[in-house]
Enzyme design. Sequence first.
Site, PDB file in Angstrom:
ATOM      1  N   LYS A  13      45.309  17.245   8.741  1.00  0.00           N
ATOM      2  CA  LYS A  13      45.462  15.699   9.059  1.00  0.00           C
ATOM      3  C   LYS A  13      46.938  15.401   8.941  1.00  0.00           C
ATOM      4  O   LYS A  13      47.624  14.640   9.818  1.00  0.00           O
ATOM      5  CB  LYS A  13      44.693  15.000   7.964  1.00  0.00           C
ATOM      6  CG  LYS A  13      43.363  15.005   8.141  1.00  0.00           C
ATOM      7  CD  LYS A  13      42.472  14.456   6.993  1.00  0.00           C
ATOM      8  CE  LYS A  13      42.749  14.334   5.769  1.00  0.00           C
ATOM      9  NZ  LYS A  13      42.376  15.729   5.223  1.00  0.00           N
ATOM     10  N   ARG A  88      38.104   6.617   2.823  1.00  0.00           N
ATOM     11  CA  ARG A  88      37.410   7.851   2.240  1.00  0.00           C
ATOM     12  C   ARG A  88      36.238   7.722   1.674  1.00  0.00           C
ATOM     13  O   ARG A  88      35.514   8.628   1.215  1.00  0.00           O
ATOM     14  CB  ARG A  88      38.538   8.443   1.293  1.00  0.00           C
ATOM     15  CG  ARG A  88      38.602   9.777   1.444  1.00  0.00           C
ATOM     16  CD  ARG A  88      39.974  10.083   0.670  1.00  0.00           C
ATOM     17  NE  ARG A  88      40.496  11.360   0.599  1.00  0.00           N
ATOM     18  CZ  ARG A  88      41.353  11.959   0.685  1.00  0.00           C
ATOM     19  NH1 ARG A  88      42.335  11.507   1.509  1.00  0.00           N
ATOM     20  NH2 ARG A  88      41.646  13.133   0.606  1.00  0.00           N
ATOM     21  N   ARG A 123      50.090  26.401   1.464  1.00  0.00           N
ATOM     22  CA  ARG A 123      50.964  25.022   1.981  1.00  0.00           C
ATOM     23  C   ARG A 123      51.922  24.932   0.570  1.00  0.00           C
ATOM     24  O   ARG A 123      51.842  25.179  -0.398  1.00  0.00           O
ATOM     25  CB  ARG A 123      49.906  23.836   1.665  1.00  0.00           C
ATOM     26  CG  ARG A 123      50.716  22.395   1.639  1.00  0.00           C
ATOM     27  CD  ARG A 123      49.916  21.401   2.114  1.00  0.00           C
ATOM     28  NE  ARG A 123      48.909  21.154   1.193  1.00  0.00           N
ATOM     29  CZ  ARG A 123      48.004  20.009   1.141  1.00  0.00           C
ATOM     30  NH1 ARG A 123      48.040  19.581   2.282  1.00  0.00           N
ATOM     31  NH2 ARG A 123      47.117  19.792   0.421  1.00  0.00           N
ATOM     32  N   ARG A 156      51.577  21.702  -4.252  1.00  0.00           N
ATOM     33  CA  ARG A 156      51.177  20.617  -4.817  1.00  0.00           C
ATOM     34  C   ARG A 156      49.894  20.987  -6.054  1.00  0.00           C
ATOM     35  O   ARG A 156      49.306  22.018  -5.963  1.00  0.00           O
ATOM     36  CB  ARG A 156      49.885  19.897  -3.774  1.00  0.00           C
ATOM     37  CG  ARG A 156      50.762  18.666  -3.195  1.00  0.00           C
ATOM     38  CD  ARG A 156      49.907  18.110  -1.703  1.00  0.00           C
ATOM     39  NE  ARG A 156      48.599  17.619  -2.339  1.00  0.00           N
ATOM     40  CZ  ARG A 156      47.898  17.371  -1.436  1.00  0.00           C
ATOM     41  NH1 ARG A 156      48.441  16.923  -0.116  1.00  0.00           N
ATOM     42  NH2 ARG A 156      46.356  16.872  -1.510  1.00  0.00           N
ATOM     43  N   ARG A 167      37.628  18.975  -4.540  1.00  0.00           N
ATOM     44  CA  ARG A 167      37.945  18.275  -3.435  1.00  0.00           C
ATOM     45  C   ARG A 167      36.946  18.329  -2.177  1.00  0.00           C
ATOM     46  O   ARG A 167      36.698  17.288  -1.370  1.00  0.00           O
ATOM     47  CB  ARG A 167      39.374  18.457  -2.879  1.00  0.00           C
ATOM     48  CG  ARG A 167      40.416  18.005  -3.998  1.00  0.00           C
ATOM     49  CD  ARG A 167      41.900  18.497  -3.902  1.00  0.00           C
ATOM     50  NE  ARG A 167      42.372  18.415  -2.587  1.00  0.00           N
ATOM     51  CZ  ARG A 167      43.507  19.176  -2.174  1.00  0.00           C
ATOM     52  NH1 ARG A 167      43.915  20.097  -2.813  1.00  0.00           N
ATOM     53  NH2 ARG A 167      43.830  18.793  -0.938  1.00  0.00           N
TER      54      ARG A 167
HETATM   55  P1  AP5 Z   1      47.666  19.744   6.103  1.00  0.00           P
HETATM   56  O1  AP5 Z   1      48.193  19.101   7.491  1.00  0.00           O
HETATM   57  O2  AP5 Z   1      48.448  19.280   4.958  1.00  0.00           O
HETATM   58  O3  AP5 Z   1      46.075  19.322   5.581  1.00  0.00           O
HETATM   59  P2  AP5 Z   1      45.766  17.965   5.367  1.00  0.00           P
HETATM   60  O4  AP5 Z   1      44.157  17.908   6.024  1.00  0.00           O
HETATM   61  O5  AP5 Z   1      46.530  16.766   5.511  1.00  0.00           O
HETATM   62  O6  AP5 Z   1      45.139  18.229   3.988  1.00  0.00           O
HETATM   63  P3  AP5 Z   1      45.631  17.752   2.326  1.00  0.00           P
HETATM   64  O7  AP5 Z   1      45.114  18.596   1.295  1.00  0.00           O
HETATM   65  O8  AP5 Z   1      46.708  17.060   2.223  1.00  0.00           O
HETATM   66  O9  AP5 Z   1      44.090  16.595   2.450  1.00  0.00           O
HETATM   67  P4  AP5 Z   1      43.600  15.887   1.305  1.00  0.00           P
HETATM   68  O10 AP5 Z   1      42.750  14.858   1.938  1.00  0.00           O
HETATM   69  O11 AP5 Z   1      42.709  17.092   0.456  1.00  0.00           O
HETATM   70  O12 AP5 Z   1      44.688  15.115   0.443  1.00  0.00           O
HETATM   71  P5  AP5 Z   1      45.311  13.656   0.310  1.00  0.00           P
HETATM   72  O13 AP5 Z   1      46.846  13.909   0.089  1.00  0.00           O
HETATM   73  O14 AP5 Z   1      45.052  12.998   1.310  1.00  0.00           O
HETATM   74  O15 AP5 Z   1      47.612  21.070   6.332  1.00  0.00           O
HETATM   75  C1  AP5 Z   1      47.195  22.101   5.115  1.00  0.00           C
HETATM   76  C2  AP5 Z   1      48.125  23.433   5.186  1.00  0.00           C
HETATM   77  O16 AP5 Z   1      47.530  24.198   6.348  1.00  0.00           O
HETATM   78  C3  AP5 Z   1      49.399  22.996   5.340  1.00  0.00           C
HETATM   79  O17 AP5 Z   1      50.252  24.199   4.640  1.00  0.00           O
HETATM   80  C4  AP5 Z   1      49.849  23.369   7.158  1.00  0.00           C
HETATM   81  O18 AP5 Z   1      50.968  23.522   7.169  1.00  0.00           O
HETATM   82  C5  AP5 Z   1      48.777  24.269   7.315  1.00  0.00           C
HETATM   83  N1  AP5 Z   1      48.118  24.125   8.671  1.00  0.00           N
HETATM   84  C6  AP5 Z   1      47.739  22.904   9.032  1.00  0.00           C
HETATM   85  N2  AP5 Z   1      47.079  22.810  10.547  1.00  0.00           N
HETATM   86  C7  AP5 Z   1      46.969  24.304  10.575  1.00  0.00           C
HETATM   87  C8  AP5 Z   1      46.586  25.147  11.524  1.00  0.00           C
HETATM   88  N3  AP5 Z   1      46.203  24.504  12.989  1.00  0.00           N
HETATM   89  N4  AP5 Z   1      46.800  26.511  11.548  1.00  0.00           N
HETATM   90  C9  AP5 Z   1      47.209  26.934  10.407  1.00  0.00           C
HETATM   91  N5  AP5 Z   1      47.667  26.399   9.371  1.00  0.00           N
HETATM   92  C10 AP5 Z   1      47.801  25.040   9.501  1.00  0.00           C
HETATM   93  O19 AP5 Z   1      44.464  13.348  -1.023  1.00  0.00           O
HETATM   94  C11 AP5 Z   1      44.834  13.664  -2.237  1.00  0.00           C
HETATM   95  C12 AP5 Z   1      44.216  13.146  -3.204  1.00  0.00           C
HETATM   96  O20 AP5 Z   1      44.691  11.741  -3.344  1.00  0.00           O
HETATM   97  C13 AP5 Z   1      42.660  12.899  -3.253  1.00  0.00           C
HETATM   98  O21 AP5 Z   1      41.996  14.053  -3.726  1.00  0.00           O
HETATM   99  C14 AP5 Z   1      42.357  11.651  -4.065  1.00  0.00           C
HETATM  100  O22 AP5 Z   1      42.321  11.918  -5.532  1.00  0.00           O
HETATM  101  C15 AP5 Z   1      43.442  10.806  -3.680  1.00  0.00           C
HETATM  102  N6  AP5 Z   1      43.182  10.115  -2.460  1.00  0.00           N
HETATM  103  C16 AP5 Z   1      43.889  10.086  -1.166  1.00  0.00           C
HETATM  104  N7  AP5 Z   1      43.444   9.182  -0.366  1.00  0.00           N
HETATM  105  C17 AP5 Z   1      42.382   8.437  -1.229  1.00  0.00           C
HETATM  106  C18 AP5 Z   1      41.469   7.406  -0.708  1.00  0.00           C
HETATM  107  N8  AP5 Z   1      41.676   6.668   0.328  1.00  0.00           N
HETATM  108  N9  AP5 Z   1      40.715   7.095  -1.697  1.00  0.00           N
HETATM  109  C19 AP5 Z   1      40.414   7.564  -2.934  1.00  0.00           C
HETATM  110  N10 AP5 Z   1      41.448   8.606  -3.375  1.00  0.00           N
HETATM  111  C20 AP5 Z   1      42.385   9.023  -2.461  1.00  0.00           C
END
Ligand code: AP5
Length: 212
Positions: A13, A88, A123, A156, A167
Amino acid sequence: MKLVLLGPPGAGKGTQAEKLAKKFQIPAISTGRIIRNAIAENTPAGIQAKAFIDRGELVPDDDVVEMVKERLKEDDCKSGYILDGFPRTLSQAEIMDRLPILVDLVLEIHVDEDIIVERLSGRRECKVCGATYHIHDNPPKQEGVCDKCGGPLVRREDDVPEIIRNRIKVYSEQTEPLKEYYQAKGLLVSVTGRDKVEDTTKAVMEAIGERQ
Ligand code: AP5
Ligand code: ZN
């Protein structure tokens, strides 16, 4: 364009949000990043959110909604936005509809669970600008240094296997029901995130193009 990105941890994402932001000249708003910044700055909201994020659990709805509302007041959101990681929960989506925070399209990026742990373990994130890399699949030009701003790349704290597993569980229990919610509104499109970054970007652009 007002876009919501949906998908499990590691689906790509954040990676795709950066590309979309550049192409459409609208901000990519990651709630995860907003929360991590609040924690780093020790704000009251950050202090409250830390225990949740550390366990891989969701931060309470009201706190996240408040952060998003504040961010959307900024001028750069006037012509559109990409919401990465929000809403979410069904309750967040319902609050969003009531406010209203408008959505034109919900793009789901789906990947199988086995890919997720590998991706998140490799990552690295820029401590300064938040740009995302992968040590094998999307490496920076110079190891440990951000291509965009020269900042240091770090892992991270929630990217460790035990928390990643939680997660994924939280995603399937609390976030996946949103697919049905948006499907019923005719807003959902899905692409696979299993392929290379460029191929996924192509699929994402095609999916958006077809709906515009
Ligand atoms: P990346 O693009 O970073 O993946 P992502 O889908 O953004 O994954 P996240 O881990 O950031 O999502 P998340 O939803 O768990 O975390 P968030 O920060 O939102 O890609 C991942 C890796 O793969 C990278 O190294 C990239 O280079 C590689 N990659 C990407 N595409 C690729 C491909 N096609 N091929 C190969 N490699 C690839 O949330 C974190 C925490 O915040 C949550 O756990 C929660 O506690 C809190 N939080 C956030 N939003 C909310 C909400 N709305 N409500 C409540 N709590 C929330
Ligand atoms: Zn950077």
